[in-house]
Design a protein around this motif. Structure first.
Motif, PDB file in Angstrom:
ATOM      1  N   PHE A  10      26.428  31.992 -10.975  1.00  0.00           N
ATOM      2  CA  PHE A  10      27.647  31.561 -10.501  1.00  0.00           C
ATOM      3  C   PHE A  10      27.040  31.277  -8.501  1.00  0.00           C
ATOM      4  CE2 PHE A  10      32.003  31.372  -8.942  1.00  0.00           C
ATOM      5  CZ  PHE A  10      32.545  31.998  -7.416  1.00  0.00           C
ATOM      6  N   TYR A  11      27.898  29.997  -8.281  1.00  0.00           N
ATOM      7  CA  TYR A  11      27.986  29.008  -6.573  1.00  0.00           C
ATOM      8  C   TYR A  11      28.751  28.838  -6.208  1.00  0.00           C
ATOM      9  CZ  TYR A  11      25.970  26.307  -3.618  1.00  0.00           C
ATOM     10  OH  TYR A  11      25.657  25.372  -2.269  1.00  0.00           O
ATOM     11  N   ASN A  12      29.271  28.986  -5.078  1.00  0.00           N
ATOM     12  CA  ASN A  12      30.933  29.020  -4.183  1.00  0.00           C
ATOM     13  C   ASN A  12      30.002  28.021  -2.878  1.00  0.00           C
ATOM     14  OD1 ASN A  12      32.560  28.726  -3.013  1.00  0.00           O
ATOM     15  ND2 ASN A  12      33.532  30.723  -2.951  1.00  0.00           N
ATOM     16  N   PRO A  13      29.780  26.843  -2.902  1.00  0.00           N
ATOM     17  CA  PRO A  13      29.074  26.022  -1.431  1.00  0.00           C
ATOM     18  C   PRO A  13      30.067  26.453  -0.142  1.00  0.00           C
ATOM     19  CG  PRO A  13      30.617  24.568  -3.691  1.00  0.00           C
ATOM     20  CD  PRO A  13      30.351  25.213  -4.263  1.00  0.00           C
ATOM     21  N   ARG A  14      31.327  26.571  -0.552  1.00  0.00           N
ATOM     22  CA  ARG A  14      32.154  26.023   0.758  1.00  0.00           C
ATOM     23  C   ARG A  14      31.965  28.213   1.133  1.00  0.00           C
ATOM     24  NH1 ARG A  14      37.341  23.415   0.039  1.00  0.00           N
ATOM     25  NH2 ARG A  14      37.522  21.421  -1.265  1.00  0.00           N
ATOM     26  N   LYS A  15      31.706  28.890   0.187  1.00  0.00           N
ATOM     27  CA  LYS A  15      31.832  30.787   1.187  1.00  0.00           C
ATOM     28  C   LYS A  15      29.800  31.087   0.795  1.00  0.00           C
ATOM     29  CE  LYS A  15      35.858  32.669  -0.155  1.00  0.00           C
ATOM     30  NZ  LYS A  15      36.566  33.589  -0.947  1.00  0.00           N
ATOM     31  N   GLU A  16      29.136  30.208   1.121  1.00  0.00           N
ATOM     32  CA  GLU A  16      27.765  30.203   0.455  1.00  0.00           C
ATOM     33  C   GLU A  16      27.594  31.174  -0.270  1.00  0.00           C
ATOM     34  OE1 GLU A  16      25.163  28.071   0.982  1.00  0.00           O
ATOM     35  OE2 GLU A  16      26.693  26.212   1.711  1.00  0.00           O
ATOM     36  N   GLU A  17      28.500  31.335  -1.092  1.00  0.00           N
ATOM     37  CA  GLU A  17      28.261  32.751  -1.912  1.00  0.00           C
ATOM     38  C   GLU A  17      27.497  32.457  -2.835  1.00  0.00           C
ATOM     39  OE1 GLU A  17      31.374  35.887  -3.601  1.00  0.00           O
ATOM     40  OE2 GLU A  17      32.077  34.247  -3.275  1.00  0.00           O
ATOM     41  N   THR A  18      26.625  32.954  -3.178  1.00  0.00           N
ATOM     42  CA  THR A  18      25.361  32.693  -4.952  1.00  0.00           C
ATOM     43  C   THR A  18      25.230  34.138  -5.802  1.00  0.00           C
ATOM     44  OG1 THR A  18      24.423  31.734  -3.648  1.00  0.00           O
ATOM     45  CG2 THR A  18      23.429  32.126  -5.749  1.00  0.00           C
ATOM     46  N   LEU A  21      23.218  35.577  -9.034  1.00  0.00           N
ATOM     47  CA  LEU A  21      21.847  34.888 -10.196  1.00  0.00           C
ATOM     48  C   LEU A  21      21.906  36.444 -10.826  1.00  0.00           C
ATOM     49  CD1 LEU A  21      20.122  32.863  -7.610  1.00  0.00           C
ATOM     50  CD2 LEU A  21      21.221  32.397  -9.235  1.00  0.00           C
ATOM     51  N   ASP A  22      21.411  36.158 -12.414  1.00  0.00           N
ATOM     52  CA  ASP A  22      20.931  37.340 -13.361  1.00  0.00           C
ATOM     53  C   ASP A  22      19.641  36.468 -12.984  1.00  0.00           C
ATOM     54  OD1 ASP A  22      20.476  38.138 -15.191  1.00  0.00           O
ATOM     55  OD2 ASP A  22      21.659  37.585 -16.976  1.00  0.00           O
ATOM     56  N   ILE A  23      18.676  36.847 -12.460  1.00  0.00           N
ATOM     57  CA  ILE A  23      17.292  36.537 -11.987  1.00  0.00           C
ATOM     58  C   ILE A  23      16.327  37.054 -13.451  1.00  0.00           C
ATOM     59  CG2 ILE A  23      15.574  37.046 -10.608  1.00  0.00           C
ATOM     60  CD1 ILE A  23      17.122  37.694  -8.460  1.00  0.00           C
ATOM     61  N   PHE A  24      16.353  38.122 -13.946  1.00  0.00           N
ATOM     62  CA  PHE A  24      16.125  37.940 -15.579  1.00  0.00           C
ATOM     63  C   PHE A  24      16.362  37.217 -16.507  1.00  0.00           C
ATOM     64  CE2 PHE A  24      16.744  42.491 -13.509  1.00  0.00           C
ATOM     65  CZ  PHE A  24      15.676  42.705 -13.578  1.00  0.00           C
ATOM     66  N   ALA A  25      17.594  36.450 -16.461  1.00  0.00           N
ATOM     67  CA  ALA A  25      17.842  35.401 -17.592  1.00  0.00           C
ATOM     68  C   ALA A  25      17.541  34.412 -17.167  1.00  0.00           C
ATOM     69  CB  ALA A  25      19.700  35.707 -17.751  1.00  0.00           C
ATOM     70  N   ASP A  49      17.030  24.553  -5.728  1.00  0.00           N
ATOM     71  CA  ASP A  49      17.604  24.035  -4.128  1.00  0.00           C
ATOM     72  C   ASP A  49      18.395  26.010  -3.762  1.00  0.00           C
ATOM     73  OD1 ASP A  49      15.925  21.603  -3.306  1.00  0.00           O
ATOM     74  OD2 ASP A  49      18.183  21.043  -3.516  1.00  0.00           O
ATOM     75  N   ILE A  50      19.325  26.014  -5.488  1.00  0.00           N
ATOM     76  CA  ILE A  50      19.729  27.108  -4.676  1.00  0.00           C
ATOM     77  C   ILE A  50      18.764  27.655  -4.681  1.00  0.00           C
ATOM     78  CG2 ILE A  50      21.728  28.171  -5.738  1.00  0.00           C
ATOM     79  CD1 ILE A  50      23.470  25.326  -6.745  1.00  0.00           C
ATOM     80  N   LEU A  51      17.995  28.218  -5.967  1.00  0.00           N
ATOM     81  CA  LEU A  51      17.119  29.311  -5.612  1.00  0.00           C
ATOM     82  C   LEU A  51      15.657  29.672  -4.948  1.00  0.00           C
ATOM     83  CD1 LEU A  51      16.088  29.041 -10.063  1.00  0.00           C
ATOM     84  CD2 LEU A  51      17.837  30.742  -8.664  1.00  0.00           C
ATOM     85  N   ARG A  52      15.878  28.562  -4.328  1.00  0.00           N
ATOM     86  CA  ARG A  52      14.827  28.567  -3.039  1.00  0.00           C
ATOM     87  C   ARG A  52      15.356  28.663  -1.847  1.00  0.00           C
ATOM     88  NH1 ARG A  52      12.911  22.744  -3.145  1.00  0.00           N
ATOM     89  NH2 ARG A  52      11.114  22.484  -4.555  1.00  0.00           N
ATOM     90  N   ARG A  53      17.094  29.487  -1.779  1.00  0.00           N
ATOM     91  CA  ARG A  53      18.020  29.556  -0.150  1.00  0.00           C
ATOM     92  C   ARG A  53      17.745  30.500  -0.825  1.00  0.00           C
ATOM     93  NH1 ARG A  53      22.773  25.751  -1.777  1.00  0.00           N
ATOM     94  NH2 ARG A  53      21.705  23.717  -0.731  1.00  0.00           N
ATOM     95  N   GLU A  54      17.960  30.787  -2.012  1.00  0.00           N
ATOM     96  CA  GLU A  54      17.911  32.719  -2.102  1.00  0.00           C
ATOM     97  C   GLU A  54      16.637  33.299  -2.764  1.00  0.00           C
ATOM     98  OE1 GLU A  54      20.662  35.075  -2.797  1.00  0.00           O
ATOM     99  OE2 GLU A  54      21.888  32.591  -2.593  1.00  0.00           O
ATOM    100  N   ASN A  55      15.254  32.777  -2.228  1.00  0.00           N
ATOM    101  CA  ASN A  55      14.040  33.446  -1.875  1.00  0.00           C
ATOM    102  C   ASN A  55      12.816  33.449  -3.235  1.00  0.00           C
ATOM    103  OD1 ASN A  55      13.632  32.420   0.643  1.00  0.00           O
ATOM    104  ND2 ASN A  55      14.908  34.789   1.197  1.00  0.00           N
ATOM    105  N   LEU A  56      13.889  32.449  -4.593  1.00  0.00           N
ATOM    106  CA  LEU A  56      13.001  33.325  -5.225  1.00  0.00           C
ATOM    107  C   LEU A  56      12.280  31.809  -5.922  1.00  0.00           C
ATOM    108  CD1 LEU A  56      16.407  33.566  -7.124  1.00  0.00           C
ATOM    109  CD2 LEU A  56      14.453  35.293  -7.076  1.00  0.00           C
TER     110      LEU A  56
END
Length: 79
Positions: A38-46, A48-52, A69-76
């Motif tokens: 799930f990604y909410n660009p307004r609140k920068e809220e993410t 993630l189901d990392i295992f999946a 890019d979203i995964l990079r922001r989460e340092n994955l």
């Protein structure tokens, strides 16, 4: 081939996105194989189901640029 991409969710004023696994030949709003985040660009809220995500990438799924890019922001580190 399966791709991890964003799917729109919600109203125009409160637009959020779901990160989904979907067949690459289908359209953006097509039938979803699996919901993985799930990604909410307004609140920068993410959320993630990392295992999946790692399991899908290991089985050959490709990432779109935006999802990467979203995964990079989460340092994955997923290729």
């Amino acid at each position: 081939m399966v791709k991890l991409r964003l799917k729109r969710y919600g109203r125009k004023q409160r637009m959020t996105y779901r990160i989904v696994a979907i067949d690459a030949r289908s359209r953006r709003e097509g039938k979803v194989t699996r919901k993985v985040g799930f990604y909410n660009p307004r609140k920068e809220e993410t959320q993630l189901d990392i295992f999946a995500i790692t399991a899908l990438c290991e089985s050959g799924a490709k990432l779109t640029e935006t999802v990467r890019d979203i995964l990079r922001r989460e340092n994955l580190k997923i290729t």
